[in-house]
Enzyme design. Structure first.
Site, PDB file in Angstrom:
ATOM      1  N   GLU A  43     -78.390 -40.780  83.180  1.00  0.00           N
ATOM      2  CA  GLU A  43     -77.510 -39.997  82.712  1.00  0.00           C
ATOM      3  C   GLU A  43     -77.895 -38.415  82.883  1.00  0.00           C
ATOM      4  O   GLU A  43     -78.882 -38.122  82.377  1.00  0.00           O
ATOM      5  CB  GLU A  43     -77.279 -40.704  81.149  1.00  0.00           C
ATOM      6  CG  GLU A  43     -76.002 -39.715  80.600  1.00  0.00           C
ATOM      7  CD  GLU A  43     -75.701 -39.633  79.128  1.00  0.00           C
ATOM      8  OE1 GLU A  43     -74.607 -39.245  78.741  1.00  0.00           O
ATOM      9  OE2 GLU A  43     -76.497 -40.168  78.323  1.00  0.00           O
ATOM     10  N   GLU A  68     -81.454 -33.806  80.613  1.00  0.00           N
ATOM     11  CA  GLU A  68     -80.956 -32.657  79.569  1.00  0.00           C
ATOM     12  C   GLU A  68     -81.866 -31.425  79.870  1.00  0.00           C
ATOM     13  O   GLU A  68     -82.790 -31.268  79.723  1.00  0.00           O
ATOM     14  CB  GLU A  68     -81.212 -33.145  78.082  1.00  0.00           C
ATOM     15  CG  GLU A  68     -80.528 -32.212  76.933  1.00  0.00           C
ATOM     16  CD  GLU A  68     -79.213 -31.297  77.195  1.00  0.00           C
ATOM     17  OE1 GLU A  68     -78.069 -32.266  77.441  1.00  0.00           O
ATOM     18  OE2 GLU A  68     -78.982 -30.248  77.391  1.00  0.00           O
ATOM     19  N   ASP A  95     -83.020 -28.654  84.574  1.00  0.00           N
ATOM     20  CA  ASP A  95     -81.358 -28.540  85.309  1.00  0.00           C
ATOM     21  C   ASP A  95     -81.120 -29.521  86.329  1.00  0.00           C
ATOM     22  O   ASP A  95     -82.068 -29.626  87.238  1.00  0.00           O
ATOM     23  CB  ASP A  95     -81.508 -27.100  85.805  1.00  0.00           C
ATOM     24  CG  ASP A  95     -80.243 -26.800  86.047  1.00  0.00           C
ATOM     25  OD1 ASP A  95     -79.338 -27.177  86.653  1.00  0.00           O
ATOM     26  OD2 ASP A  95     -79.971 -25.400  85.908  1.00  0.00           O
ATOM     27  N   ASP A 117     -69.937 -30.333  80.531  1.00  0.00           N
ATOM     28  CA  ASP A 117     -69.318 -28.935  80.252  1.00  0.00           C
ATOM     29  C   ASP A 117     -68.402 -28.654  81.191  1.00  0.00           C
ATOM     30  O   ASP A 117     -68.569 -28.713  82.529  1.00  0.00           O
ATOM     31  CB  ASP A 117     -70.484 -27.987  80.301  1.00  0.00           C
ATOM     32  CG  ASP A 117     -71.413 -28.026  78.964  1.00  0.00           C
ATOM     33  OD1 ASP A 117     -71.039 -28.683  78.199  1.00  0.00           O
ATOM     34  OD2 ASP A 117     -72.597 -27.989  79.324  1.00  0.00           O
ATOM     35  N   LYS A 121     -63.689 -21.369  84.144  1.00  0.00           N
ATOM     36  CA  LYS A 121     -63.534 -20.174  85.112  1.00  0.00           C
ATOM     37  C   LYS A 121     -63.734 -20.720  86.621  1.00  0.00           C
ATOM     38  O   LYS A 121     -64.660 -21.295  86.878  1.00  0.00           O
ATOM     39  CB  LYS A 121     -64.408 -19.213  84.744  1.00  0.00           C
ATOM     40  CG  LYS A 121     -64.090 -18.392  83.620  1.00  0.00           C
ATOM     41  CD  LYS A 121     -64.876 -17.179  83.152  1.00  0.00           C
ATOM     42  CE  LYS A 121     -64.651 -16.433  81.773  1.00  0.00           C
ATOM     43  NZ  LYS A 121     -65.545 -15.853  81.299  1.00  0.00           N
ATOM     44  N   GLU A 193     -71.583 -39.737  71.898  1.00  0.00           N
ATOM     45  CA  GLU A 193     -71.036 -38.650  70.648  1.00  0.00           C
ATOM     46  C   GLU A 193     -69.800 -37.837  70.786  1.00  0.00           C
ATOM     47  O   GLU A 193     -69.118 -38.009  69.932  1.00  0.00           O
ATOM     48  CB  GLU A 193     -72.273 -37.653  70.378  1.00  0.00           C
ATOM     49  CG  GLU A 193     -73.444 -38.245  69.640  1.00  0.00           C
ATOM     50  CD  GLU A 193     -74.843 -37.976  70.365  1.00  0.00           C
ATOM     51  OE1 GLU A 193     -74.927 -37.941  71.492  1.00  0.00           O
ATOM     52  OE2 GLU A 193     -75.793 -38.377  69.678  1.00  0.00           O
ATOM     53  N   TYR A 194     -69.479 -37.362  72.051  1.00  0.00           N
ATOM     54  CA  TYR A 194     -68.532 -36.531  72.071  1.00  0.00           C
ATOM     55  C   TYR A 194     -67.382 -37.648  72.328  1.00  0.00           C
ATOM     56  O   TYR A 194     -66.106 -37.067  71.684  1.00  0.00           O
ATOM     57  CB  TYR A 194     -68.530 -35.763  73.517  1.00  0.00           C
ATOM     58  CG  TYR A 194     -69.152 -34.422  73.407  1.00  0.00           C
ATOM     59  CD1 TYR A 194     -70.281 -34.151  72.626  1.00  0.00           C
ATOM     60  CD2 TYR A 194     -68.237 -33.226  73.548  1.00  0.00           C
ATOM     61  CE1 TYR A 194     -71.017 -33.073  72.613  1.00  0.00           C
ATOM     62  CE2 TYR A 194     -68.955 -31.928  73.476  1.00  0.00           C
ATOM     63  CZ  TYR A 194     -70.113 -31.828  72.869  1.00  0.00           C
ATOM     64  OH  TYR A 194     -70.737 -30.512  72.667  1.00  0.00           O
ATOM     65  N   GLU A 195     -67.538 -38.592  72.860  1.00  0.00           N
ATOM     66  CA  GLU A 195     -66.413 -39.440  73.151  1.00  0.00           C
ATOM     67  C   GLU A 195     -65.692 -40.131  71.555  1.00  0.00           C
ATOM     68  O   GLU A 195     -64.638 -40.191  71.442  1.00  0.00           O
ATOM     69  CB  GLU A 195     -66.616 -40.740  73.688  1.00  0.00           C
ATOM     70  CG  GLU A 195     -65.776 -41.864  74.310  1.00  0.00           C
ATOM     71  CD  GLU A 195     -66.064 -43.011  75.182  1.00  0.00           C
ATOM     72  OE1 GLU A 195     -67.414 -42.675  75.648  1.00  0.00           O
ATOM     73  OE2 GLU A 195     -65.462 -43.880  75.497  1.00  0.00           O
TER      74      GLU A 195
HETATM   75  N1  SAM Z   1     -73.262 -36.626  77.367  1.00  0.00           N
HETATM   76  C1  SAM Z   1     -73.184 -36.115  75.590  1.00  0.00           C
HETATM   77  C2  SAM Z   1     -71.759 -36.845  75.084  1.00  0.00           C
HETATM   78  O1  SAM Z   1     -70.921 -37.216  75.809  1.00  0.00           O
HETATM   79  O2  SAM Z   1     -71.936 -36.795  73.886  1.00  0.00           O
HETATM   80  C3  SAM Z   1     -73.351 -34.646  75.630  1.00  0.00           C
HETATM   81  C4  SAM Z   1     -72.096 -33.826  76.230  1.00  0.00           C
HETATM   82  S1  SAM Z   1     -72.492 -32.000  75.939  1.00  0.00           S
HETATM   83  C5  SAM Z   1     -70.794 -31.358  76.382  1.00  0.00           C
HETATM   84  C6  SAM Z   1     -73.057 -31.723  77.834  1.00  0.00           C
HETATM   85  C7  SAM Z   1     -74.530 -31.602  77.941  1.00  0.00           C
HETATM   86  O3  SAM Z   1     -74.696 -31.468  79.204  1.00  0.00           O
HETATM   87  C8  SAM Z   1     -75.129 -30.649  77.239  1.00  0.00           C
HETATM   88  O4  SAM Z   1     -76.204 -30.745  76.307  1.00  0.00           O
HETATM   89  C9  SAM Z   1     -75.916 -29.718  78.035  1.00  0.00           C
HETATM   90  O5  SAM Z   1     -77.077 -29.016  77.786  1.00  0.00           O
HETATM   91  C10 SAM Z   1     -75.878 -30.761  79.261  1.00  0.00           C
HETATM   92  N2  SAM Z   1     -75.866 -29.970  80.717  1.00  0.00           N
HETATM   93  C11 SAM Z   1     -75.007 -29.218  81.255  1.00  0.00           C
HETATM   94  N3  SAM Z   1     -75.413 -28.802  82.368  1.00  0.00           N
HETATM   95  C12 SAM Z   1     -76.631 -29.591  82.703  1.00  0.00           C
HETATM   96  C13 SAM Z   1     -77.262 -29.213  84.012  1.00  0.00           C
HETATM   97  N4  SAM Z   1     -77.188 -28.463  84.989  1.00  0.00           N
HETATM   98  N5  SAM Z   1     -78.457 -29.998  83.694  1.00  0.00           N
HETATM   99  C14 SAM Z   1     -79.103 -30.565  82.727  1.00  0.00           C
HETATM  100  N6  SAM Z   1     -78.050 -30.744  81.487  1.00  0.00           N
HETATM  101  C15 SAM Z   1     -77.015 -30.058  81.666  1.00  0.00           C
END
Ligand code: SAM
Length: 213
Positions: A43, A68, A95, A117, A121, A193-195
């Site tokens: 994930e 993450e 990352d 995310d 933009k 969590e977001y869902e």
């Molecule tokens: N997946 C979770 C949920 O559905 O509840 C969290 C959603 S949250 C909006 C997006 C997560 O992706 C954040 O914790 C962010 O730090 C992580 N994230 C975004 N871009 C990333 C990247 N390039 N590499 C690793 N993590 C990333």
């Protein structure tokens, strides 16, 4: 995700046996790291870990890795893992751009992207986890029949993702603009969590499942 700096998060993660801090060293050897020959699922952008913990519970026959990039978020998942024994779950603080440095070609069976995310933009489009640049990284690590499963409440990101997968030559296996009304798909659905938050507000959840070229 709103980021609160959590004091000591970085240090706790660096001491945790549940986080692999040198993932490049296991490139091509993840099954060895888990001590079995089971498939590996990822994930990417897992947030605080609710989805991945449940995925690992439901699929003891799979090795599950959560990616993450922020310590302040990852620490919440690590704390949950400390409360529950799960042999098939590991975390990486990286990352996602570095995935091809951490996994060899064909090493991953499935990638889950949940509520990524949106980066609204245009000039940030390549940061979206379903951009063609990221899809190319996934092709570099997925097995030949490997899948990406993507869920979001953001219509623009969903539309963008449908366009990107097509431009990159991926195959669309499933798509819906209202996952929670699809009874069959909901049988296997693992809530994030977001869902939970967005569906409770009545927002439709979009989902697409694509297979690599
Ligand atoms: N997946 C979770 C949920 O559905 O509840 C969290 C959603 S949250 C909006 C997006 C997560 O992706 C954040 O914790 C962010 O730090 C992580 N994230 C975004 N871009 C990333 C990247 N390039 N590499 C690793 N993590 C990333």
């Amino acid at each position: 995700m709103r980021l609160r700096n959590i004091k000591g998060a970085r240090e706790s993660i660096e001491k945790s046996p549940f986080v692999e801090l040198a993932p490049e060293e296991y490139r091509g050897r993840w099954r060895e790291r888990f001590g079995n020959n089971r498939p590996v699922w990822l994930e990417v952008g897992m947030g605080k870990g609710q989805f991945i913990m449940e995925l690992a519970r439901r699929h003891p026959e799979v090795n599950v890795i959560g990616v993450e990039m922020y310590s302040s978020v990852l620490i919440r998942a690590v704390q949950k893992r400390e409360q529950e024994e799960m042999e098939n779950l590991l975390f990486l603080r990286i990352d996602a751009r570095t995935l091809p440095e951490c996994f060899a070609q064909g090493e991953v069976g499935r990638i889950f992207l949940n509520f990524s995310d949106p980066w609204p933009k245009d000039r940030h489009a390549k940061r979206r986890l379903t951009s063609r640049q990221f899809l190319e990284r996934y092709v570099n690590i997925l097995e030949p029949e490997g899948l990406v499963e993507f869920k979001t409440d953001n219509r623009d990101l969903y539309t963008f993702s449908l366009e990107e997968h097509e431009a990159a030559g991926w195959h669309l296996l499933y798509s819906t603009e209202d996952l929670h009304r699809d009874e069959e798909a909901m049988r296997d659905n693992v809530m994030t969590e977001y869902e939970e938050r967005f569906s409770a507000k009545g927002n439709p959840i979009y989902k697409m499942v694509i297979r690599r070229p």
